[in-house]
Design an enzyme around this catalytic site. Structure first.
Site, PDB file in Angstrom:
ATOM      1  N   HIS A  71       0.603  -1.195   0.043  1.00  0.00           N
ATOM      2  CA  HIS A  71       0.060   0.094   0.091  1.00  0.00           C
ATOM      3  C   HIS A  71       0.866   1.344   0.054  1.00  0.00           C
ATOM      4  O   HIS A  71       0.351   2.526  -0.515  1.00  0.00           O
ATOM      5  CB  HIS A  71      -1.014   0.090   1.123  1.00  0.00           C
ATOM      6  N   LYS A 112       9.930  -8.704   5.413  1.00  0.00           N
ATOM      7  CA  LYS A 112      10.798  -9.368   6.300  1.00  0.00           C
ATOM      8  C   LYS A 112      11.640 -10.485   5.603  1.00  0.00           C
ATOM      9  O   LYS A 112      10.948 -11.044   4.575  1.00  0.00           O
ATOM     10  CB  LYS A 112      10.254 -10.058   7.492  1.00  0.00           C
TER      11      LYS A 112
HETATM   12  P1  NAD Z   1      20.380 -10.067  18.268  1.00  0.00           P
HETATM   13  O1  NAD Z   1      20.597 -11.141  17.217  1.00  0.00           O
HETATM   14  O2  NAD Z   1      21.341  -8.763  18.300  1.00  0.00           O
HETATM   15  O3  NAD Z   1      20.364 -10.489  19.388  1.00  0.00           O
HETATM   16  C1  NAD Z   1      19.621 -11.641  20.192  1.00  0.00           C
HETATM   17  C2  NAD Z   1      20.062 -12.204  21.489  1.00  0.00           C
HETATM   18  O4  NAD Z   1      18.902 -12.947  22.049  1.00  0.00           O
HETATM   19  C3  NAD Z   1      21.105 -12.864  21.294  1.00  0.00           C
HETATM   20  O5  NAD Z   1      22.313 -12.394  22.007  1.00  0.00           O
HETATM   21  C4  NAD Z   1      20.779 -14.123  21.475  1.00  0.00           C
HETATM   22  O6  NAD Z   1      21.703 -14.992  21.961  1.00  0.00           O
HETATM   23  C5  NAD Z   1      19.571 -14.190  22.610  1.00  0.00           C
HETATM   24  N1  NAD Z   1      18.693 -15.323  22.727  1.00  0.00           N
HETATM   25  C6  NAD Z   1      18.355 -15.945  21.734  1.00  0.00           C
HETATM   26  N2  NAD Z   1      17.303 -17.003  22.358  1.00  0.00           N
HETATM   27  C7  NAD Z   1      17.462 -16.592  23.566  1.00  0.00           C
HETATM   28  C8  NAD Z   1      16.694 -17.190  24.610  1.00  0.00           C
HETATM   29  N3  NAD Z   1      15.893 -18.324  24.463  1.00  0.00           N
HETATM   30  N4  NAD Z   1      16.840 -16.612  25.800  1.00  0.00           N
HETATM   31  C9  NAD Z   1      17.724 -15.569  26.210  1.00  0.00           C
HETATM   32  N5  NAD Z   1      18.301 -15.169  25.233  1.00  0.00           N
HETATM   33  C10 NAD Z   1      18.424 -15.532  23.884  1.00  0.00           C
HETATM   34  O7  NAD Z   1      18.676  -9.680  17.542  1.00  0.00           O
HETATM   35  P2  NAD Z   1      18.271  -8.425  17.843  1.00  0.00           P
HETATM   36  O8  NAD Z   1      18.393  -7.759  16.514  1.00  0.00           O
HETATM   37  O9  NAD Z   1      18.425  -7.685  19.382  1.00  0.00           O
HETATM   38  O10 NAD Z   1      16.700  -8.850  17.939  1.00  0.00           O
HETATM   39  C11 NAD Z   1      15.818  -9.182  18.975  1.00  0.00           C
HETATM   40  C12 NAD Z   1      14.560  -9.220  18.702  1.00  0.00           C
HETATM   41  O11 NAD Z   1      14.090  -7.797  18.365  1.00  0.00           O
HETATM   42  C13 NAD Z   1      13.793  -9.999  17.531  1.00  0.00           C
HETATM   43  O12 NAD Z   1      12.635 -10.194  17.834  1.00  0.00           O
HETATM   44  C14 NAD Z   1      13.643  -8.982  16.334  1.00  0.00           C
HETATM   45  O13 NAD Z   1      12.959  -9.113  15.350  1.00  0.00           O
HETATM   46  C15 NAD Z   1      13.443  -7.696  17.139  1.00  0.00           C
HETATM   47  N6  NAD Z   1      13.855  -6.426  16.645  1.00  0.00           N
HETATM   48  C16 NAD Z   1      14.882  -6.121  16.251  1.00  0.00           C
HETATM   49  C17 NAD Z   1      15.107  -4.829  15.702  1.00  0.00           C
HETATM   50  C18 NAD Z   1      16.665  -4.634  15.376  1.00  0.00           C
HETATM   51  O14 NAD Z   1      16.828  -3.355  14.831  1.00  0.00           O
HETATM   52  N7  NAD Z   1      17.578  -5.253  15.308  1.00  0.00           N
HETATM   53  C19 NAD Z   1      14.113  -4.038  15.217  1.00  0.00           C
HETATM   54  C20 NAD Z   1      12.741  -4.490  15.676  1.00  0.00           C
HETATM   55  C21 NAD Z   1      12.722  -5.667  16.199  1.00  0.00           C
END
Ligand code: NAD
Length: 479
Positions: A71, A112
């Protein structure tokens, strides 16, 4: 279709997003056809390609890109590297991107992508090769480009992968002038914007801070107004979790629990984030941090006594099988989809306040939007105005001083003027744009939740449905 049921033990992730969408849609009076058009996922590209490993063997890599809504163009959304990536998951995450962009008024459709790998199993060279091949596949099918679809970092990816994507895209496109806008979250030297790395976590902090500013809402939860002294548990110390924890701690909240995949730690008196991260770097684990209690099963940390629980890892963490043991009064969804639809209902019934993912982690895409604008305009934010603002402020202050005709010595006057007369730099502008966006969107969601007497997730869906429906109606597609 592969599903994300393995994460949740309940409905697939995309089905869950749609259950929550339907709840909000029922509170609007748009025709079913229009609501369906908003809800469906427009296109999904599923690819498989070979990767020659460092040892000469070949892996077949599964990868995806979903564009949920056109959109508005381009579509926008992160790229995730994780073992459980599948088509249902990217569709769900792309849908959340659509709603997220609408909530914070960022003019993109949602998308995504993901590659189903555990990054720990691959060398840097292998990760580079598969990122470049993935980008090439996207370019071949017109699934990437400054006006088409613009990826960004997500779980398992960061500025390094975004730089590889830009370099690969630049080598295959004819549109070299605007190529830098094909991806965001790049290193600053490659056209990235200052403040993008910490933007999602900073946005989480702004959202939580805003929520805690309402004394009435806090009273309902049995809490005082403000962040000061509130106890916080964070799951996942990656990009989002680390920065959210950092800014919350800086604002006076007490980090009592931190969870990573190897386990969790707890200390009621508070954990020092920087020193925990140093301890993890030195020992390879957050466990055995001095003064803290070890929680070997990391997921148990979600059930700790705290005011604010910040799940910042993956989806499906709070489900019908553990929701009854969640004690947090506020669940701040830094991750996407950490609470399943069934658990969401139960948490709401328990009186827990959920700050929904599609609002709370929108700081990343907001600052990605600023980066995309910077790339298309080919000028750093603030470059043309900074010195002008500084001179203007200086002139006003000198005029005020002349009017006052004071006898303050000129050196003191100069130092006062230096302290207050400055123009905004790129990081100042990015952070203020982010804060304004998060604060404005919170007020909108809160008002809608009061108007419809509903939770903030449903209010967020209502907000985005209205904005997207308006676009379709203005296109003349729906009456
Ligand atoms: P990342 O890879 O930088 O970090 C994720 C962390 O979570 C890692 O350190 C990993 O070891 C840890 N982890 C994984 N499984 C785990 C568990 N069961 N218990 C505890 N820790 C665990 O990822 P990120 O970019 O920080 O993304 C995290 C979440 O935020 C995701 O859902 C992502 O979609 C969301 N998100 C990220 C962004 C971004 O800008 N990076 C933006 C919006 C949303």
């Amino acid at each position: 279709m592969a599903s994300s049921k393995q994460h949740t033990g309940e409905r697939s992730f995309f089905e869950q997003v749609n259950i929550m969408f339907d709840k909000a849609a029922a509170m609007t009076d748009y025709p079913p056809g229009l609501l369906n058009q908003i809800k469906i996922c427009n296109s999904v590209y599923h690819m498989e390609f070979p990767l020659v490993r460092d040892d000469g063997t070949i892996d077949v890599i599964k990868a995806y890109r979903a564009e949920h809504s056109h959109h508005k163009n381009p579509t926008k959304g992160g790229i995730r590297y994780a073992p459980n990536v599948n088509v249902d998951e990217v569709m769900a995450l792309a849908a959340l991107m659509t709603y997220k962009c609408a909530i914070v008024d960022v003019p993109f459709g949602g998308a995504k992508g993901g590659i189903a790998i555990n990054t720990r199993d691959y060398s840097e060279g292998e990760l580079e090769r598969l990122t470049r091949r993935y980008t090439f596949e996207l370019a071949r099918k017109n699934f990437i480009g400054p006006g088409v679809d613009v990826p960004a970092p997500d779980y398992g990816t960061g500025a390094r992968e975004m730089a590889w994507i830009l370099d690969t895209y630049s080598s295959v496109t004819n549109n070299t002038l605007n190529a830098a806008a094909c991806v965001t979250g790049k290193p600053v030297g490659q056209g990235g914007v200052r403040g993008r790395t910490e933007a999602t976590g900073r946005g989480v902090y702004y959202g939580v801070r805003e929520c805690c500013e309402y004394a009435k809402d806090m009273k309902k939860l049995g809490l005082e107004k403000g962040l000061e002294g509130k106890t916080v548990v964070v799951q996942g110390l990656g990009n989002v979790g680390y920065h959210a924890a950092y800014f919350l701690e800086e604002a006076g909240a007490r980090l009592v629990g931190l969870a990573e995949y190897e386990g969790a730690i707890y200390n009621e008196a508070g954990l020092d984030l920087t020193s925990v991260v140093t301890h993890r770097k030195e020992t390879g684990s957050i466990l055995d941090y001095p003064g803290a209690v070890n929680i070997p099963n990391s997921a148990d940390a979600l059930e700790l006594e705290c005011d604010i629980l910040v799940p910042a890892a993956l989806e499906g963490q709070i489900r019908s099988d553990n929701v009854h043991r969640i004690k947090a009064k506020i669940v701040a969804e830094a991750a996407n989809g950490p609470v399943t639809a069934a658990a969401d209902k139960i948490l709401n019934e328990k009186g827990c306040l959920i700050l929904p993912d599609m609002y709370l982690n929108a700081g990343g895409v907001t600052v990605s939007y600023f980066e995309w604008l910077r790339n298309l305009s080919h000028v750093r934010h603030g470059r043309m105005s900074r010195r002008y603002e500084e001179h203007s402020a200086r002139r006003i202050l000198l005029a005020l001083q002349a009017l006052n005709n004071t006898t303050v010595d000129s050196e003191r006057v100069d130092s006062i003027i230096d302290a207050v007369a400055f123009g905004a730099s790129e990081i100042d502008l990015v952070n203020s744009g982010l804060e304004d966006t998060m604060v404005g969107a919170y007020h909108e969601i809160r008002s809608l939740s009061r108007l419809h007497d509903t939770d903030q997730r449903t209010a967020s869906f209502i907000s985005s449905i209205k904005k997207i429906a308006t676009v379709y109606i203005q296109m003349g597609i729906f009456p």
